[in-house]
Design a protein around this motif. Sequence first.
Motif, PDB file in Angstrom:
ATOM      1  N   LEU A  73      -4.218   2.013   7.510  1.00 11.16           N
ATOM      2  CA  LEU A  73      -2.845   2.500   7.398  1.00 11.16           C
ATOM      3  C   LEU A  73      -2.874   3.968   7.006  1.00 11.16           C
ATOM      4  O   LEU A  73      -3.468   4.346   5.997  1.00 11.16           O
ATOM      5  CB  LEU A  73      -2.073   1.711   6.327  1.00 11.16           C
ATOM      6  CG  LEU A  73      -0.652   2.178   5.999  1.00 11.16           C
ATOM      7  CD1 LEU A  73       0.272   1.957   7.179  1.00 11.16           C
ATOM      8  CD2 LEU A  73      -0.133   1.469   4.769  1.00 11.16           C
ATOM      9  N   ALA A  74      -2.237   4.809   7.824  1.00 12.79           N
ATOM     10  CA  ALA A  74      -2.094   6.223   7.482  1.00 12.79           C
ATOM     11  C   ALA A  74      -0.908   6.389   6.552  1.00 12.79           C
ATOM     12  O   ALA A  74       0.076   5.647   6.617  1.00 12.79           O
ATOM     13  CB  ALA A  74      -1.904   7.066   8.739  1.00 12.79           C
ATOM     14  N   LEU A  75      -0.981   7.341   5.664  1.00  9.21           N
ATOM     15  CA  LEU A  75       0.099   7.569   4.716  1.00  9.21           C
ATOM     16  C   LEU A  75       1.254   8.288   5.384  1.00  9.21           C
ATOM     17  O   LEU A  75       1.073   9.185   6.190  1.00  9.21           O
ATOM     18  CB  LEU A  75      -0.401   8.398   3.535  1.00  9.21           C
ATOM     19  CG  LEU A  75      -1.503   7.743   2.692  1.00  9.21           C
ATOM     20  CD1 LEU A  75      -1.831   8.653   1.510  1.00  9.21           C
ATOM     21  CD2 LEU A  75      -1.079   6.376   2.194  1.00  9.21           C
ATOM     22  N   ARG A 102       0.827  -1.202   0.000  1.00  7.56           N
ATOM     23  CA  ARG A 102       0.000   0.000   0.000  1.00  7.56           C
ATOM     24  C   ARG A 102       0.871   1.266   0.000  1.00  7.56           C
ATOM     25  O   ARG A 102       0.517   2.281  -0.613  1.00  7.56           O
ATOM     26  CB  ARG A 102      -0.927  -0.017   1.228  1.00  7.56           C
ATOM     27  CG  ARG A 102      -2.050  -1.044   1.086  1.00  7.56           C
ATOM     28  CD  ARG A 102      -3.016  -0.960   2.250  1.00  7.56           C
ATOM     29  NE  ARG A 102      -2.495  -1.664   3.418  1.00  7.56           N
ATOM     30  CZ  ARG A 102      -3.056  -1.609   4.628  1.00  7.56           C
ATOM     31  NH1 ARG A 102      -4.137  -0.869   4.830  1.00  7.56           N
ATOM     32  NH2 ARG A 102      -2.543  -2.287   5.632  1.00  7.56           N
ATOM     33  N   ALA A 103       2.031   1.198   0.653  1.00  9.71           N
ATOM     34  CA  ALA A 103       2.932   2.351   0.650  1.00  9.71           C
ATOM     35  C   ALA A 103       3.525   2.576  -0.736  1.00  9.71           C
ATOM     36  O   ALA A 103       3.685   3.723  -1.176  1.00  9.71           O
ATOM     37  CB  ALA A 103       4.041   2.144   1.677  1.00  9.71           C
ATOM     38  N   LEU A 104       3.857   1.486  -1.456  1.00  6.17           N
ATOM     39  CA  LEU A 104       4.362   1.624  -2.812  1.00  6.17           C
ATOM     40  C   LEU A 104       3.326   2.285  -3.723  1.00  6.17           C
ATOM     41  O   LEU A 104       3.642   3.176  -4.519  1.00  6.17           O
ATOM     42  CB  LEU A 104       4.742   0.255  -3.383  1.00  6.17           C
ATOM     43  CG  LEU A 104       6.036  -0.397  -2.890  1.00  6.17           C
ATOM     44  CD1 LEU A 104       6.188  -1.782  -3.505  1.00  6.17           C
ATOM     45  CD2 LEU A 104       7.248   0.460  -3.244  1.00  6.17           C
ATOM     46  N   VAL A 105       2.082   1.839  -3.605  1.00  5.21           N
ATOM     47  CA  VAL A 105       1.019   2.398  -4.438  1.00  5.21           C
ATOM     48  C   VAL A 105       0.781   3.866  -4.082  1.00  5.21           C
ATOM     49  O   VAL A 105       0.616   4.730  -4.964  1.00  5.21           O
ATOM     50  CB  VAL A 105      -0.275   1.577  -4.277  1.00  5.21           C
ATOM     51  CG1 VAL A 105      -1.431   2.244  -5.012  1.00  5.21           C
ATOM     52  CG2 VAL A 105      -0.075   0.148  -4.772  1.00  5.21           C
ATOM     53  N   ALA A 124       3.668  11.397  -0.474  1.00  7.28           N
ATOM     54  CA  ALA A 124       3.784  10.214   0.384  1.00  7.28           C
ATOM     55  C   ALA A 124       5.092   9.492   0.098  1.00  7.28           C
ATOM     56  O   ALA A 124       5.496   9.344  -1.058  1.00  7.28           O
ATOM     57  CB  ALA A 124       2.604   9.282   0.136  1.00  7.28           C
ATOM     58  N   VAL A 125       5.772   9.055   1.136  1.00  2.00           N
ATOM     59  CA  VAL A 125       7.045   8.350   1.000  1.00  2.00           C
ATOM     60  C   VAL A 125       7.053   7.157   1.941  1.00  2.00           C
ATOM     61  O   VAL A 125       6.237   7.037   2.834  1.00  2.00           O
ATOM     62  CB  VAL A 125       8.251   9.266   1.322  1.00  2.00           C
ATOM     63  CG1 VAL A 125       8.321  10.429   0.350  1.00  2.00           C
ATOM     64  CG2 VAL A 125       8.175   9.761   2.755  1.00  2.00           C
ATOM     65  N   ILE A 126       8.018   6.270   1.707  1.00  2.00           N
ATOM     66  CA  ILE A 126       8.258   5.155   2.622  1.00  2.00           C
ATOM     67  C   ILE A 126       9.472   5.537   3.455  1.00  2.00           C
ATOM     68  O   ILE A 126      10.576   5.675   2.911  1.00  2.00           O
ATOM     69  CB  ILE A 126       8.515   3.848   1.866  1.00  2.00           C
ATOM     70  CG1 ILE A 126       7.361   3.552   0.900  1.00  2.00           C
ATOM     71  CG2 ILE A 126       8.705   2.689   2.827  1.00  2.00           C
ATOM     72  CD1 ILE A 126       7.604   2.331   0.036  1.00  2.00           C
ATOM     73  N   PRO A 127       9.327   5.753   4.735  1.00  2.00           N
ATOM     74  CA  PRO A 127      10.455   6.232   5.547  1.00  2.00           C
ATOM     75  C   PRO A 127      11.547   5.184   5.672  1.00  2.00           C
ATOM     76  O   PRO A 127      11.324   3.986   5.462  1.00  2.00           O
ATOM     77  CB  PRO A 127       9.809   6.526   6.904  1.00  2.00           C
ATOM     78  CG  PRO A 127       8.647   5.586   6.961  1.00  2.00           C
ATOM     79  CD  PRO A 127       8.115   5.505   5.553  1.00  2.00           C
ATOM     80  N   GLY A 128      12.737   5.633   6.036  1.00  2.00           N
ATOM     81  CA  GLY A 128      13.844   4.713   6.270  1.00  2.00           C
ATOM     82  C   GLY A 128      14.470   4.218   4.975  1.00  2.00           C
ATOM     83  O   GLY A 128      14.216   4.725   3.882  1.00  2.00           O
TER      84      GLY A 128
END
Length: 644
Positions: free
Chosen positions: A625-627, A553-556, A571-575
């Motif tokens: 899931l929050a973005l 879901r984070a990738l999308v 929106a990003v994927i942290p780390g």
Amino acid sequence: MRRWMSVLRTPVGLTATVLAVGVLVLAVVAPVLWTDEANAIDTNDILAGPSREHWAGTDNLGRDIFFRTLVATRLSVELALAATVIAVVAGLVIGTAPFLLGKRSGRAVVAGTNIAVAFPGLLLALFFAVIFGVGATGAVLAIGFAGAPTFGRLTQTLVAGIASRDFVDAAQVAGVSRPRILVRHVLPNVSEPLVVNATIGAGAALLSFAGLSFLGLGVQQPAYDWGRLLFDGISSIYVSPAAALAPGIAVLVAGLAFNLFGESVAKGLGVGVVGGIPSLPPTPEALETGVPVAEESHEAASDVVLDVRDLEVAFPGPDGVVRPVRGVSFCVRRGEALGIVGESGSGKSLTALAVSRLVEAPGRVDAARLELLGTDLRAADTKAQRHLLGTSLAMVFQDPLTSFNPTRRMGGQLAEGARHHQGLDRKAAMARAVDRMRAVRISDPERRAHQYPHEFSGGMRQRAMIGMGLMGTPALIVADEPTTALDVTVQQQVLDLLAAIRRSDDVALVLISHDVTVVGEVCDRVLVMYAGRIVEDLPAAELDTAARHPYTRALVAAVPDMETDLDQPLAVIPGRPVDPADVPPGCAFAPRCPLATDRCRAEDPPLEPDTAGRRVACWHAGEPLALVTEDREPADLLEEVEAS
């Protein structure tokens, strides 16, 4: 030829060329013109100084030193060139051995070469001179074998650089033997620097030979070369200094001529000049995939093209075995398009290389099952297996520029597989290549077949790469990020071409990409990989609406669309992605996941199917899931989710 001529346009290049040609011409004509004068003995004029009759004086038998120096050019050059040929041939054998033998068997060759290069060349030459004996023959062998390690290490470096290129991998997939790949694909691409260094090596060999003859280990009387004339003249240097000066100048001029010519050519061409792990047991991740293993019922449906179970790829690391691919299981059916997505380093491309048998030692590929059209790819390499991979599996690499051999015409490269696997003659194979280029919509294929890769645009090269895969009758096309280096319009054309081929010939497609949008449009099913594992397997149509894993879901969510609010942070994927050499316990995505709990950090969730046949590896699959945006951390989002 244009680049070679550019060497002559520089003052140093022109001077070096004139000197080198002059030395070679003198080596041919001097013995014909002046042998009699060089051998004429005059006991009335012994050890005479320079004069109008004898420009460099005479030796202890009254022979003219100037003419002897000129005549000695032939023997000096012949012996130097003979030693250079020995050094080049032996160096090529040493340098290509690791490629032909494989990395594991070639390690001993590499280690021996490095040890030999550590010794000064003159010491090696003296060592071999003692072994082969005093005389011209022994000196030639000594200097030749003394120069082989340096040339061999250069060859090893150049061959290793070309062997990692995509067009070599493509030839291996096509089942071309290593010796043929070496001759047709590798050596033509390293020929220029090898020729340059061989030219410089000739100058070094000439100087070394003069040194051995001067020490009395080379040419013996009554023959003479420049080193022998130095040896004879040094004894009377206080009486007649010119006796040693003339051959010394000849050695200096000839050595400079060869060395400067080689250096000039190197600058003109832009090339450089240079003086297994044990079998691994299945990991817990592989045993917890939730997919039937080898001993259970086989998906024996006749439409299964590729069947992979518990695939692992491992490499030795400084702190132990590193597994960048861990327990991957999936199958692909005829006409199906399977997408594999994930960030860089997730194991996507390495999975494709393992399936294509392109992972070499010290890498190790293990699997409970790895079958292409029912043939076990884990078995030892055979001619039948190479034929299967060369005709039924097509590999489309990421960079179309490095996917082809730049020294060969496009038609010949496409035709090679047909000649090797289908037994076609040259004319029929070329006709097939033209037909396949037409099939992938390359305009004017007859003319294009006679052009080189650099004359094609990026999109045309990628089309040609697909056409190469279609030279046989592929049942599976593996496309590793085939649109990365292309502009958006050409990307769509390449994707449409792959889709058209899949529909018309019922070909299975494995599309590897980091772009979930592309995969969602082209593929029927999607595998999402993270840290070497499949974390979710779902229909492509449900990527935007029914993805259950937080990573998916984070990738999308990280892909902007026309409705994205430009006033808000993206929106990003942290780390950062996980280092394969340091995979944390529990779920590998836990350090970056806003839903992670203590259980996630302690227990790795298995990849389990749900009632609809989808697979997901997550303890909190489907939870809200929050973005994550650029100014929000996972810990903050976790508090928000728990509070809600």
